[in-house]
Write a protein that holds these residues in place. Structure first.
Motif, mmCIF file in Angstrom:
data_model
loop_
_atom_site.group_PDB
_atom_site.id
_atom_site.type_symbol
_atom_site.label_atom_id
_atom_site.label_comp_id
_atom_site.label_asym_id
_atom_site.label_seq_id
_atom_site.Cartn_x
_atom_site.Cartn_y
_atom_site.Cartn_z
ATOM 1 N N ARG A 86 -16.473 -33.383 102.302
ATOM 2 C CA ARG A 86 -16.038 -34.087 101.178
ATOM 3 C C ARG A 86 -15.702 -33.392 100.138
ATOM 4 O O ARG A 86 -14.584 -33.447 99.574
ATOM 5 C CB ARG A 86 -17.048 -35.346 101.143
ATOM 6 N N ALA A 87 -16.702 -32.457 99.859
ATOM 7 C CA ALA A 87 -16.506 -31.619 98.598
ATOM 8 C C ALA A 87 -15.230 -30.718 98.809
ATOM 9 O O ALA A 87 -14.467 -30.519 97.872
ATOM 10 C CB ALA A 87 -17.607 -30.717 98.273
ATOM 11 N N VAL A 88 -15.238 -30.041 99.987
ATOM 12 C CA VAL A 88 -13.916 -29.354 100.252
ATOM 13 C C VAL A 88 -12.642 -30.288 100.108
ATOM 14 O O VAL A 88 -11.752 -29.465 99.519
ATOM 15 C CB VAL A 88 -14.119 -28.718 101.824
ATOM 16 N N VAL A 89 -12.562 -31.297 100.723
ATOM 17 C CA VAL A 89 -11.434 -31.967 100.611
ATOM 18 C C VAL A 89 -11.180 -32.245 99.404
ATOM 19 O O VAL A 89 -10.020 -32.388 98.943
ATOM 20 C CB VAL A 89 -11.489 -33.477 101.640
ATOM 21 N N ALA A 141 -5.069 -27.488 110.893
ATOM 22 C CA ALA A 141 -6.264 -27.332 110.087
ATOM 23 C C ALA A 141 -6.524 -28.329 108.946
ATOM 24 O O ALA A 141 -7.663 -29.052 108.806
ATOM 25 C CB ALA A 141 -6.148 -25.917 109.636
ATOM 26 N N LEU A 142 -5.496 -28.810 108.095
ATOM 27 C CA LEU A 142 -5.806 -29.664 107.010
ATOM 28 C C LEU A 142 -6.196 -31.087 107.571
ATOM 29 O O LEU A 142 -7.041 -31.656 107.227
ATOM 30 C CB LEU A 142 -4.556 -29.720 106.213
ATOM 31 N N ALA A 143 -5.198 -31.474 108.593
ATOM 32 C CA ALA A 143 -5.480 -32.676 109.132
ATOM 33 C C ALA A 143 -6.855 -32.828 109.699
ATOM 34 O O ALA A 143 -7.686 -34.035 109.580
ATOM 35 C CB ALA A 143 -4.496 -33.024 110.326
ATOM 36 N N ILE A 144 -7.394 -31.853 110.576
ATOM 37 C CA ILE A 144 -8.831 -32.024 110.986
ATOM 38 C C ILE A 144 -9.733 -32.026 109.962
ATOM 39 O O ILE A 144 -10.846 -32.561 110.192
ATOM 40 C CB ILE A 144 -8.913 -30.795 111.881
ATOM 41 N N LEU A 145 -9.323 -31.251 108.710
ATOM 42 C CA LEU A 145 -10.614 -31.532 107.723
ATOM 43 C C LEU A 145 -10.490 -32.954 106.905
ATOM 44 O O LEU A 145 -11.162 -33.177 106.111
ATOM 45 C CB LEU A 145 -10.261 -30.389 106.987
ATOM 46 N N ALA A 180 -11.986 -30.908 96.481
ATOM 47 C CA ALA A 180 -11.441 -29.605 96.059
ATOM 48 C C ALA A 180 -10.210 -29.371 96.187
ATOM 49 O O ALA A 180 -9.203 -28.817 95.408
ATOM 50 C CB ALA A 180 -12.417 -28.701 96.340
ATOM 51 N N PHE A 181 -9.638 -29.242 97.483
ATOM 52 C CA PHE A 181 -8.361 -28.981 98.052
ATOM 53 C C PHE A 181 -7.287 -29.885 97.271
ATOM 54 O O PHE A 181 -6.353 -29.593 96.802
ATOM 55 C CB PHE A 181 -8.367 -29.020 99.383
ATOM 56 N N SER A 182 -7.697 -31.166 97.323
ATOM 57 C CA SER A 182 -6.955 -32.317 97.006
ATOM 58 C C SER A 182 -6.642 -32.049 95.556
ATOM 59 O O SER A 182 -5.603 -31.925 94.988
ATOM 60 C CB SER A 182 -7.371 -33.526 97.029
ATOM 61 N N THR A 183 -7.701 -31.618 94.867
ATOM 62 C CA THR A 183 -7.373 -31.531 93.292
ATOM 63 C C THR A 183 -6.572 -30.381 92.991
ATOM 64 O O THR A 183 -5.600 -30.517 92.235
ATOM 65 C CB THR A 183 -8.705 -31.321 92.619
#
Lengths: 421, 176
Positions: free
Chosen positions: B94-97, A11-15, B99-102
């Motif tokens: 991009r915002a989700v990524v 899931a994370l990779a696809i995102l 936010a997740f990365s943060t």
């Protein structure tokens, strides 16, 4: 547990979350909450994985490539290759393959090779009417030779994961690297047979090209001679190559400025981080696999299925081609080798034979869309949209499959030279 | 907006420091290993610390630089979904990524602080000729991830307050 890891990682990779975080978050979640391992232990394991002595050669070979790119070495190698084979049918493309092989003996980075050689040769080839898509993918594919001919960062990674001495993996890549080079040259002769042929280089031109490249050609002698002569460790040989690169660029070719040297150092720090961030986090996956005894379960399953060497090579090859289309080289190493290695031991496949088979197929992943960093890099050199060159990829995948079949059929190609050193 | 401006200013300074540190440490590793080979070849005497030091420096290159690469789209990603998304949907991704990365970087930073404290209390040192306290090496982990959270947080905020005509924020993936 493994299913939880697999689903969250997918899931994370696809995102399009960065791969090091995909490994880190998924594995840490399983390790901390599933296996109840302490976070301090995970960090210690991560640091142990990063600070293995052999791995320190990776940034230094990257630096050697960067500094030789900025110091004019690549141009001399191209001049030599053009003088040697430029007059043959498809001579410019053949010269690129040869120059990639020369450059492979200096540094361990596939992308540095594409940047160094492709920047000099690709625009000229396109200007002279070579099929654009073909030569761009050729540049990316020829760089795979870099992964096989020592010194190679993939050999260092493989050694770090499998505990095979790096001197063995370096030696194992030589003949397979030459096999791949030959296959690519034959394919190039076939595709570019009708390209205009420049006249054969005169003796004075050839002599000047050899003399110009001679100091650069000493580099592999220093690296390989030093390692196998017992003078240096792999890491020290990488440092010697880096310092020799500075001497070449600054005092012999006189093209390396202090600014260029500083940029090479900073670029090396960046590339090192890309690789080591994955190493630091991917090692958590190994912990999860070890604690859940997944590799043993897979080996038992394969034994029950009565899998043979041939079926394993087929299955592994398909898996690597599939993964290579989506994931880059370093993550594929850490994702698959902890599972493959126990299986190849149980099937009595030589670790070095599997190394050359594995590296070739993982390298093909640099060409297969959508995630094909080799093609992206080569296309960016000539500012061509990558999607326009994908049509040339299938021919090179066939070359890769032929190479893999040869490696699977003739183990001595990988094992003969290491046994003599 | 003022907060974002200050955060960007701080991150710009951090980035220059981290890039300089990374380049300098690569130079130290290069010359330490070269000196190790040279002294052994010339004098016949090897100095263990010259070979033992370089690997210990790697974490101080890698972890601080992680955030810089996140800020500039430099890490390896599986860049499939961004090819199929455009406009607002791509911005949301991009915002989700970011936010997740943060959040992930903050979580790793907090784990790192715990682990550094643990090793500081244990007082363990490296088993090298020049003994280095382990916590000093491990400190690069929380520091690097705190900085990475700052960089990705800035990228997320820039994305959220971006107006028409502003320069685009780096995509979460792309290097691959």
């Amino acid at each position: 547990m493994i299913a939880l890891f697999g689903l969250s990682a997918l899931a994370l990779a696809i995102l399009s979350v960065p791969i090091f975080l995909v490994f880190g978050v998924s594995s840490t979640a399983v390790a901390l909450w599933g296996l109840k391992l302490p976070s301090a232990m995970l960090m210690q394991i991560s640091f142990d994985a990063m600070t293995k002595q052999v791995l320190v050669a990776i940034p230094l070979f990257l630096f050697a490539g960067n500094v030789m790119l900025k110091g004019g070495t690549a141009r001399r190698l191209v001049d030599l290759s053009l003088a040697a084979v430029g007059h043959l049918p498809g001579g410019l493309a053949l010269a690129m393959i040869l120059a990639m092989a020369f450059f492979a003996a200096f540094c361990g980075s596939i992308l540095a090779a594409i940047g160094a050689i492709g920047t000099v040769l690709l625009p000229t080839m396109i200007e002279r009417g070579y099929p654009k898509a073909f030569v761009i993918v050729l540049a990316a594919c020829a760089a795979i030779i870099e992964a096989l001919i020592p010194p190679s960062n993939t050999a260092i990674l493989y050694s770090a994961i499998t505990h095979v001495p790096v001197t063995k993996t370096f030696a194992a890549g030589v003949l397979p690297g030459l096999v791949l080079m030959t296959l690519l040259m034959l394919y190039t002769l076939l595709v570019c047979r009708n390209m205009p042929r420049p006249p054969r280089a005169s003796w004075p031109v050839l002599r000047d090209a050899v003399l110009g490249a001679l100091p650069a050609l000493l580099t592999p002698v220093i690296i390989i001679g030093g390692i196998y002569g017992g003078l240096f460790t792999a890491a020290e040989s990488a440092a010697v190559a880096g310092v020799w690169g500075i001497v070449l660029g600054r005092y012999i070719y006189r093209e390396l400025t202090l600014k260029g040297l500083w940029e090479a150092l900073k670029a090396t720090a960046e590339s090192t981080t890309v690789i080591f961030a994955i190493i630091a986090m991917a090692i958590f996956l190994s912990i999860v696999l070890t604690y859940t005894k997944t590799p043993q379960a897979i080996v038992e399953y394969m034994v029950q299925l009565g899998i043979t060497q041939v079926t394993f090579f087929l299955a592994a090859g398909l898996t690597l081609l599939f993964l290579g289309a989506f994931i880059e080289v370093v993550p594929v190493f850490y994702l698959t080798l902890p599972i493959f290695i126990p299986v190849i031991h149980s099937l009595k496949i030589d670790t070095l034979q599997f190394y050359v088979f594995f590296t070739g197929l993982v390298g093909i992943g640099l060409l297969t869309p959508p995630v094909c960093v080799g093609v992206y890099m080569a296309a960016s050199v000539v500012r061509e949209p990558p999607e326009r060159v994908f049509k040339a990829v299938p021919g090179f995948i066939v070359i890769g499959i032929i190479y893999a079949a040869i490696m699977a059929s003739f183990p001595w190609l990988a094992t003969w030279l290491p046994s003599k050193l | 907006m003022r907060f974002l401006g200050r955060l960007k200013g701080i991150n710009d300074v951090l980035e220059r420091v981290v890039r300089g540190l990374g380049g300098a440490l690569i130079a130290v590793i290069l010359f330490a290993l070269f000196a190790s080979a040279a002294t052994r070849y010339v004098t016949g005497i090897g100095y263990d610390w010259l070979t033992e030091l370089p690997p210990q420096l790697l974490p101080w290159i890698v972890f601080p630089m992680i955030g810089v690469l996140l800020r500039h789209d430099g890490h390896v990603t599986v860049d499939v979904l961004p090819h199929f998304l455009h406009g607002r949907n791509l911005t949301r991704l991009r915002a989700v990524v970011f936010a997740f990365s943060t959040l992930a970087c903050l979580a790793f930073a907090i784990f790192g602080v715990d682990a550094v404290g643990f090793y500081q209390r244990l007082g363990q040192r490296t088993a090298t000729e020049v003994e280095i306290p382990l916590w000093l090496l491990y400190l690069s982990f929380p520091i690097g991830f705190f900085m990475a959270a700052s960089f990705t947080g800035e990228a997320l905020l820039r994305l959220l307050v971006r107006r028409e005509g502003d320069a685009p924020v780096a995509a979460p993936g792309g290097r691959a």
